[in-house]
Design a protein around this motif. Structure first.
Motif, PDB file in Angstrom:
ATOM      1  N   LEU A   1       0.676  -1.421   0.307  1.00  0.00           N
ATOM      2  CA  LEU A   1       0.217  -0.082   0.168  1.00  0.00           C
ATOM      3  C   LEU A   1       1.000   1.717  -0.249  1.00  0.00           C
ATOM      4  CD1 LEU A   1      -2.622  -0.918   2.654  1.00  0.00           C
ATOM      5  CD2 LEU A   1      -2.637  -0.765   0.376  1.00  0.00           C
ATOM      6  N   ARG A   2       1.848   1.082  -0.104  1.00  0.00           N
ATOM      7  CA  ARG A   2       3.186   2.402   0.469  1.00  0.00           C
ATOM      8  C   ARG A   2       3.708   2.583  -1.102  1.00  0.00           C
ATOM      9  NH1 ARG A   2       4.593   0.486   5.596  1.00  0.00           N
ATOM     10  NH2 ARG A   2       6.327  -0.228   4.643  1.00  0.00           N
ATOM     11  N   ASN A   3       3.653   1.463  -1.650  1.00  0.00           N
ATOM     12  CA  ASN A   3       4.479   2.389  -3.101  1.00  0.00           C
ATOM     13  C   ASN A   3       3.669   1.824  -4.298  1.00  0.00           C
ATOM     14  OD1 ASN A   3       6.070   0.672  -5.496  1.00  0.00           O
ATOM     15  ND2 ASN A   3       7.772   1.663  -3.590  1.00  0.00           N
ATOM     16  N   ARG A   4       3.734   2.078  -5.299  1.00  0.00           N
ATOM     17  CA  ARG A   4       2.809   1.756  -6.532  1.00  0.00           C
ATOM     18  C   ARG A   4       3.264   0.618  -7.620  1.00  0.00           C
ATOM     19  NH1 ARG A   4       3.524   5.283 -12.162  1.00  0.00           N
ATOM     20  NH2 ARG A   4       2.015   4.041 -13.183  1.00  0.00           N
ATOM     21  N   LYS A   5       4.469   0.372  -6.869  1.00  0.00           N
ATOM     22  CA  LYS A   5       4.386  -0.791  -8.442  1.00  0.00           C
ATOM     23  C   LYS A   5       3.882  -1.999  -7.082  1.00  0.00           C
ATOM     24  CE  LYS A   5       8.218   0.962 -10.887  1.00  0.00           C
ATOM     25  NZ  LYS A   5      10.144   0.402 -10.965  1.00  0.00           N
ATOM     26  N   THR A   6       4.491  -2.532  -6.050  1.00  0.00           N
ATOM     27  CA  THR A   6       4.305  -3.012  -5.639  1.00  0.00           C
ATOM     28  C   THR A   6       2.657  -3.026  -4.685  1.00  0.00           C
ATOM     29  OG1 THR A   6       4.601  -1.849  -2.872  1.00  0.00           O
ATOM     30  CG2 THR A   6       6.264  -3.597  -3.868  1.00  0.00           C
ATOM     31  N   ALA A   7       2.086  -1.774  -5.260  1.00  0.00           N
ATOM     32  CA  ALA A   7       0.285  -2.307  -4.996  1.00  0.00           C
ATOM     33  C   ALA A   7      -0.358  -3.329  -6.741  1.00  0.00           C
ATOM     34  CB  ALA A   7       0.131  -1.323  -4.644  1.00  0.00           C
ATOM     35  N   ILE A   8       0.054  -2.769  -7.604  1.00  0.00           N
ATOM     36  CA  ILE A   8       0.408  -3.403  -8.811  1.00  0.00           C
ATOM     37  C   ILE A   8       0.328  -4.609  -8.747  1.00  0.00           C
ATOM     38  CG2 ILE A   8       0.574  -3.141 -11.049  1.00  0.00           C
ATOM     39  CD1 ILE A   8       0.096   0.002 -10.760  1.00  0.00           C
ATOM     40  N   MET A   9       1.467  -5.050  -8.162  1.00  0.00           N
ATOM     41  CA  MET A   9       2.223  -5.776  -7.845  1.00  0.00           C
ATOM     42  C   MET A   9       1.231  -7.302  -7.436  1.00  0.00           C
ATOM     43  SD  MET A   9       4.517  -8.164  -9.511  1.00  0.00           S
ATOM     44  CE  MET A   9       3.610  -9.413 -10.016  1.00  0.00           C
ATOM     45  N   LEU A  10       0.379  -6.394  -6.086  1.00  0.00           N
ATOM     46  CA  LEU A  10      -0.625  -7.401  -5.078  1.00  0.00           C
ATOM     47  C   LEU A  10      -1.994  -7.875  -5.991  1.00  0.00           C
ATOM     48  CD1 LEU A  10      -1.139  -8.350  -2.783  1.00  0.00           C
ATOM     49  CD2 LEU A  10      -2.437  -6.450  -2.459  1.00  0.00           C
ATOM     50  N   VAL A  11      -2.077  -6.806  -7.232  1.00  0.00           N
ATOM     51  CA  VAL A  11      -3.599  -6.992  -8.080  1.00  0.00           C
ATOM     52  C   VAL A  11      -2.928  -8.049  -9.015  1.00  0.00           C
ATOM     53  CG1 VAL A  11      -5.035  -6.206  -9.446  1.00  0.00           C
ATOM     54  CG2 VAL A  11      -3.713  -4.810  -7.177  1.00  0.00           C
ATOM     55  N   PHE A  12      -1.940  -7.777  -9.498  1.00  0.00           N
ATOM     56  CA  PHE A  12      -1.507  -8.807 -10.427  1.00  0.00           C
ATOM     57  C   PHE A  12      -1.512 -10.238 -10.241  1.00  0.00           C
ATOM     58  CE2 PHE A  12       1.191  -5.946 -13.793  1.00  0.00           C
ATOM     59  CZ  PHE A  12      -0.149  -4.483 -14.303  1.00  0.00           C
ATOM     60  N   GLY A  13      -0.886 -10.095  -8.654  1.00  0.00           N
ATOM     61  CA  GLY A  13      -0.602 -11.969  -8.310  1.00  0.00           C
ATOM     62  C   GLY A  13      -2.287 -12.040  -8.270  1.00  0.00           C
ATOM     63  N   PHE A  14      -2.799 -10.515  -8.077  1.00  0.00           N
ATOM     64  CA  PHE A  14      -4.988 -11.845  -7.718  1.00  0.00           C
ATOM     65  C   PHE A  14      -5.126 -12.281  -9.404  1.00  0.00           C
ATOM     66  CE2 PHE A  14      -9.659 -10.877  -8.777  1.00  0.00           C
ATOM     67  CZ  PHE A  14      -9.814 -11.017  -6.892  1.00  0.00           C
ATOM     68  N   ALA A  15      -4.993 -11.318  -9.989  1.00  0.00           N
ATOM     69  CA  ALA A  15      -5.360 -11.357 -11.675  1.00  0.00           C
ATOM     70  C   ALA A  15      -4.804 -12.971 -12.096  1.00  0.00           C
ATOM     71  CB  ALA A  15      -4.044 -10.734 -12.110  1.00  0.00           C
ATOM     72  N   ALA A  16      -3.302 -13.001 -11.613  1.00  0.00           N
ATOM     73  CA  ALA A  16      -2.776 -14.532 -12.093  1.00  0.00           C
ATOM     74  C   ALA A  16      -3.702 -15.564 -11.238  1.00  0.00           C
ATOM     75  CB  ALA A  16      -1.658 -14.265 -11.799  1.00  0.00           C
ATOM     76  N   GLY A  17      -3.775 -15.588 -10.235  1.00  0.00           N
ATOM     77  CA  GLY A  17      -4.594 -16.888  -9.278  1.00  0.00           C
ATOM     78  C   GLY A  17      -5.642 -17.320  -9.232  1.00  0.00           C
ATOM     79  N   LEU A  18      -6.742 -15.717 -10.062  1.00  0.00           N
ATOM     80  CA  LEU A  18      -8.356 -16.218 -10.403  1.00  0.00           C
ATOM     81  C   LEU A  18      -8.714 -16.739 -11.033  1.00  0.00           C
ATOM     82  CD1 LEU A  18     -10.224 -15.502  -8.949  1.00  0.00           C
ATOM     83  CD2 LEU A  18     -10.977 -12.700 -10.347  1.00  0.00           C
ATOM     84  N   PRO A  19      -7.804 -16.519 -12.003  1.00  0.00           N
ATOM     85  CA  PRO A  19      -8.152 -17.815 -13.464  1.00  0.00           C
ATOM     86  C   PRO A  19      -8.156 -18.867 -13.432  1.00  0.00           C
ATOM     87  CG  PRO A  19      -6.948 -16.622 -13.960  1.00  0.00           C
ATOM     88  CD  PRO A  19      -6.714 -15.610 -12.467  1.00  0.00           C
ATOM     89  N   TYR A  20      -6.704 -19.300 -12.460  1.00  0.00           N
ATOM     90  CA  TYR A  20      -5.647 -20.912 -12.277  1.00  0.00           C
ATOM     91  C   TYR A  20      -7.420 -21.734 -11.157  1.00  0.00           C
ATOM     92  CZ  TYR A  20      -3.592 -24.194 -11.708  1.00  0.00           C
ATOM     93  OH  TYR A  20      -2.317 -25.549 -11.237  1.00  0.00           O
ATOM     94  N   THR A  21      -7.492 -20.682 -10.875  1.00  0.00           N
ATOM     95  CA  THR A  21      -8.582 -21.193  -9.271  1.00  0.00           C
ATOM     96  C   THR A  21      -9.873 -21.649  -9.881  1.00  0.00           C
ATOM     97  OG1 THR A  21      -7.196 -19.952  -7.491  1.00  0.00           O
ATOM     98  CG2 THR A  21      -9.409 -20.959  -7.192  1.00  0.00           C
ATOM     99  N   LEU A  22     -10.262 -20.622 -10.667  1.00  0.00           N
ATOM    100  CA  LEU A  22     -11.664 -21.100 -11.151  1.00  0.00           C
ATOM    101  C   LEU A  22     -11.714 -22.024 -12.125  1.00  0.00           C
ATOM    102  CD1 LEU A  22     -13.454 -17.207 -11.076  1.00  0.00           C
ATOM    103  CD2 LEU A  22     -13.709 -19.163 -10.215  1.00  0.00           C
ATOM    104  N   LEU A  23     -10.542 -22.264 -13.272  1.00  0.00           N
ATOM    105  CA  LEU A  23     -10.709 -23.188 -14.793  1.00  0.00           C
ATOM    106  C   LEU A  23     -10.492 -24.071 -13.771  1.00  0.00           C
ATOM    107  CD1 LEU A  23      -9.531 -20.393 -17.072  1.00  0.00           C
ATOM    108  CD2 LEU A  23     -11.530 -21.481 -17.106  1.00  0.00           C
TER     109      LEU A  23
END
Length: 575
Positions: A24-46
Motif C-alpha cells: 500500500l506504500r508503493n505503486r509498483k508493489t500495490a499493482i503487483m498485489l493485484v497482478f498476483g490476484f489476476a494470475a491466481g483467480l483464473p487458475y483457481t476457477l478454471l
C-alpha cells in the motif's frame, strides 16, 4: 529472505500483513498485489472450481477429466513465451510492451467468465469447453507477461524479492476468492451467477493494468547468445533439430486438442464413442515420446557432434535478423535446456526425466476430481468444503512446506525428496479409506478424542484426510522445487527450469481423463488405491537418483572430473 538497500545494509523482507502494508506504500508493489490476484483467480476457477460446477450439474467424470486437459496450457506456456516478448500488438503497443498484452489477456479472461456464465455445459459442452480453453490460454499467457513485468520494473524501492513475495500474497487471496468464496456462493446462487461475479472481479484488474508503469522496448533486450559463438552447432542443423522437436510438440498438442474436441462434441447416438482409456493407453506413450524423448535424442545427437567437432561454427557469427533471433529463442526454449542437461548428466538424464515426470503424478492425476468427490460422492456442502479445503487446507499446506524446510536442514535434499515421494503416495490411502467409509480415519479420530468435534465425525473425517493430503503435498512440493533447482544449470536457469517444471504436469494431466473413466466404472476407493501404487514409481526413481548422485559424488572424490560435474555432484549428494 533479505534485500540489499542502497546503503548496503541488509533489510529483512516483510511477511504476512507486513507485505500488505508494504504494497500500500508503493505503486509498483500495490499493482503487483493485484497482478498476483489476476494470475491466481483464473487458475483457481478454471482448474479447480470449474470441476465442482461440472460435477454438481452431473457431467460424467471421464468428461470432466478431458475438460481438465485445459490445464496443459500452463504446462506448455513456455512454447509461445517468445511471442509475448517480441510481438508488438497492433493499436495497443502505445500502452507499453507489457501492458498491451495484459489488457488483451485480462479482457479475454473477463469475457471468458461471462461467457461461461451464459452457457450450459449440459446442453452445449463443446462451446463451454472452448470458452474454458480460451480462458486457460489467456491465463497462461498473462502469467508469462506478469513474470516479465515483475523483472522489468524491479528497482531499489521495489526489489524483485519483495515483488515476488507480494505476488504470492495476491495469488493466495485469489485462491480464497476463486475457491472458498465461490463454493460458499454456489450454496446461495447458481453457478452461472458465481462465474459472472468472478468476471466482475477479473474486470477490476484492468484498472491496475491501466495504472501500472511499464518499460520501454529497446533493441538491447535481444543479445547475441552462445548459439552464434564458435563451437556451437551450425544454424542450419539447429533449424532441422528445431523443426523435428517443434513438429513433435505440435503433433502432441493437436492430438490432445482433437480428441478433447471429439469428446465434448460427441453425440449420444454415436455408434463408436471415443474411449478415454483407450486414447490414454495408445496415444499417451507417444505423446510423452514426442515431447520428452524426441527432444532428448536431438539434444544427445547435437552434443555428440560438438564433442567430435562436427557440424559446428568455426567463427563467431553476426547478430541474426528478426527471423533468426526468433528461431534462436525457440531453440533455447525447446532444445537447449535438455541439450545442456544431457551433456552434464549423461545417461543419468533418463533417471532425472523419469523422476520429473512421475514425482507429482499422484497429486496431478486426481486433483481435478477433488470437488466432485467431496460434493457429489461424500455429500458435503459447499460451505463445508470451502472451509476444509480452501481455508483449513491452506494452513496444512503451509505446515507441510515448513516440515520440508526442517527436513532439508536436518536430513538433506535427497532424504527429503524420498520422504516427500512416500508421503505423497501414502496420502492417497487416506482418501481410499474416506471413500470406503472411513473406518481407519474414524478409529484414529476416536483414539485421539477428535470425535468430540462432531457426533457423526463427518467434518473430522474430511479435515483429517485433507490434513494428510495437504501436508504431504506441501512437503513433496517443497522437496521437488528444491530438487529441480539443484539440477538446473545456472547458465540456462530460466529456460531450463521452465521446461523441466512444465514436464511435471504432462503425465498427470494426460491421465486425468482415464482416471475419471475408471472412477465412473469402479468407484473412488479402488482408484485411490491405484493412484497410491502409481506413486511408488516416483519412489523408485528417487531411489535411483539418490544412488546416481551418491555414485557421482564418490567418483568426484576419488578422481579428476570436470569442475562443473564435481560441483553439481556434490550439490546433489550433500545439499
Amino acid at each position: 529472505m533479505a534485500t540489499a538497500t542502497a546503503t548496503g545494509m541488509v533489510e529483512q523482507a516483510p511477511k504476512g500483513l507486513g507485505l500488505l502494508k508494504t504494497a500500500l506504500r508503493n505503486r509498483k508493489t500495490a499493482i503487483m498485489l493485484v497482478f498476483g490476484f489476476a494470475a491466481g483467480l483464473p487458475y483457481t476457477l478454471l482448474i479447480g472450481t470449474l470441476n465442482a460446477w461440472l460435477g454438481e450439474w452431473e457431467i460424467d467424470l471421464a468428461t470432466i477429466g478431458v475438460v481438465s486437459w485445459i490445464g496443459l496450457a500452463y504446462a506448455f506456456k513456455f512454447l509461445w513465451s517468445p511471442l509475448v516478448d517480441r510481438v508488438r500488438l497492433p493499436l495497443l503497443e502505445r500502452f507499453g510492451r507489457r501492458r498491451s498484452w495484459l489488457f488483451v489477456c485480462q479482457l479475454l479472461l473477463t469475457l471468458t467468465f461471462f461467457g461461461l456464465a451464459m452457457s450450459d455445459p449440459r446442453l452445449a459442452l463443446g462451446w463451454f469447453a472452448l470458452v474454458a480453453v480460451i480462458g486457460a490460454f489467456a491465463s497462461a499467457t498473462q502469467d508469462v507477461v506478469i513474470d516479465a513485468w515483475r523483472i522489468d520494473v524491479a528497482d531499489e524501492r521495489a526489489p524483485v524479492e519483495i515483488l515476488s513475495a507480494i505476488y504470492q500474497f495476491g495469488y493466495r487471496i485469489a485462491a480464497l476468492i476463486g475457491g472458498a468464496l465461490a463454493l460458499v456462493l454456489s450454496e446461495r446462487v447458481s453457478w452461472p451467477m458465481v462465474y459472472a461475479i468472478m468476471g466482475g472481479f477479473m474486470a477490476l484488474t484492468l484498472i491496475a493494468t491501466a495504472m501500472a508503469p511499464d518499460t520501454a522496448r529497446t533493441e538491447n533486450d535481444i543479445q547475441e547468445t552462445a548459439l552464434r559463438k564458435a563451437g556451437a552447432i551450425e544454424p542450419k542443423w539447429r533449424m532441422i533439430g528445431l523443426a523435428i522437436v517443434g513438429a513433435g510438440w505440435l503433433w502432441a498438442i493437436w492430438t490432445v486438442a482433437a480428441f478433447m474436441i471429439r469428446v465434448v462434441t460427441d453425440s449420444p447416438d454415436d455408434p463408436n464413442p471415443p474411449a478415454v482409456g483407450d486414447f490414454t493407453k495408445s496415444m499417451g506413450p507417444l505423446i510423452v515420446a514426442a515431447t520428452v524423448i524426441l527432444p532428448a535424442i536431438v539434444a544427445a545427437v547435437f552434443n555428440w557432434w560438438r564433442s567430435r567437432g562436427e557440424h559446428v561454427i568455426e567463427h563467431d557469427l553476426a547478430t541474426p535478423d528478426a527471423t533468426g533471433r526468433a528461431a534462436d529463442h525457440a531453440y533455447s526454449a525447446l532444445v537447449l535446456p535438455l541439450e545442456e542437461l544431457v551433456k552434464r548428466i549423461g545417461w543419468g538424464v533418463i533417471i532425472v526425466l523419469g523422476l520429473i515426470l512421475s514425482y507429482r503424478i499422484t497429486d496431478n492425476i486426481w486433483g481435478s476430481f477433488a470437488f466432485p468427490f467431496y460434493l457429489q460422492e461424500l455429500k458435503y456442502t459447499g460451505d463445508e468444503v470451502a472451509f476444509a479445503s480452501k481455508i483449513f487446507g491452506v494452513f496444512m499446506t503451509m505446515a507441510g512446506i515448513a516440515i520440508g524446510g526442517i527436513l532439508f536442514a536436518t536430513l538433506g535434499r535427497m532424504p527429503t525428496l524420498m520422504i516427500g515421494a512416500i508421503v505423497a503416495a501414502a496420502s492417497n490411502l487416506l482418501y481410499a479409506d474416506l471413500a470406503a467409509g472411513a473406518a481407519n480415519i474414524d478409529a484414529f479420530a476416536r483414539f485421539f478424542a477428535l470425535d468430540t468435534f462432531g457426533s457423526d465425525l463427518r467434518m473430522v473425517r474430511l479435515l483429517i484426510a485433507i490434513s494428510g493430503e495437504n501436508i504431504a503435498g506441501g512437503l513433496a512440493g517443497a522437496a521437488f522445487v528444491a530438487y529441480l533447482s539443484s539440477i538446473t544449470s545456472r547458465e540456462f536457469s530460466a529456460v531450463q527450469y521452465a521446461l523441466l517444471s512444465s514436464l511435471t504436469f504432462l503425465i498427470g494431466s494426460l491421465g486425468r481423463a482415464a482416471i475419471g473413466e475408471r472412477i465412473d466404472a469402479i468407484g473412488y476407493a479402488p482408484v485411490f488405491l491405484f493412484t497410491a501404487m502409481i506413486g511408488l514409481i516416483a519412489v523408485m526413481f528417487v531411489a535411483l537418483e539418490w544412488m546416481r548422485t551418491a555414485w557421482a559424488g564418490r567418483r568426484a572424490a576419488v578422481g579428476p572430473v570436470p569442475a562443473a560435474d564435481a560441483a553439481r555432484a556434490a550439490e546433489g549428494d550433500t545439499a
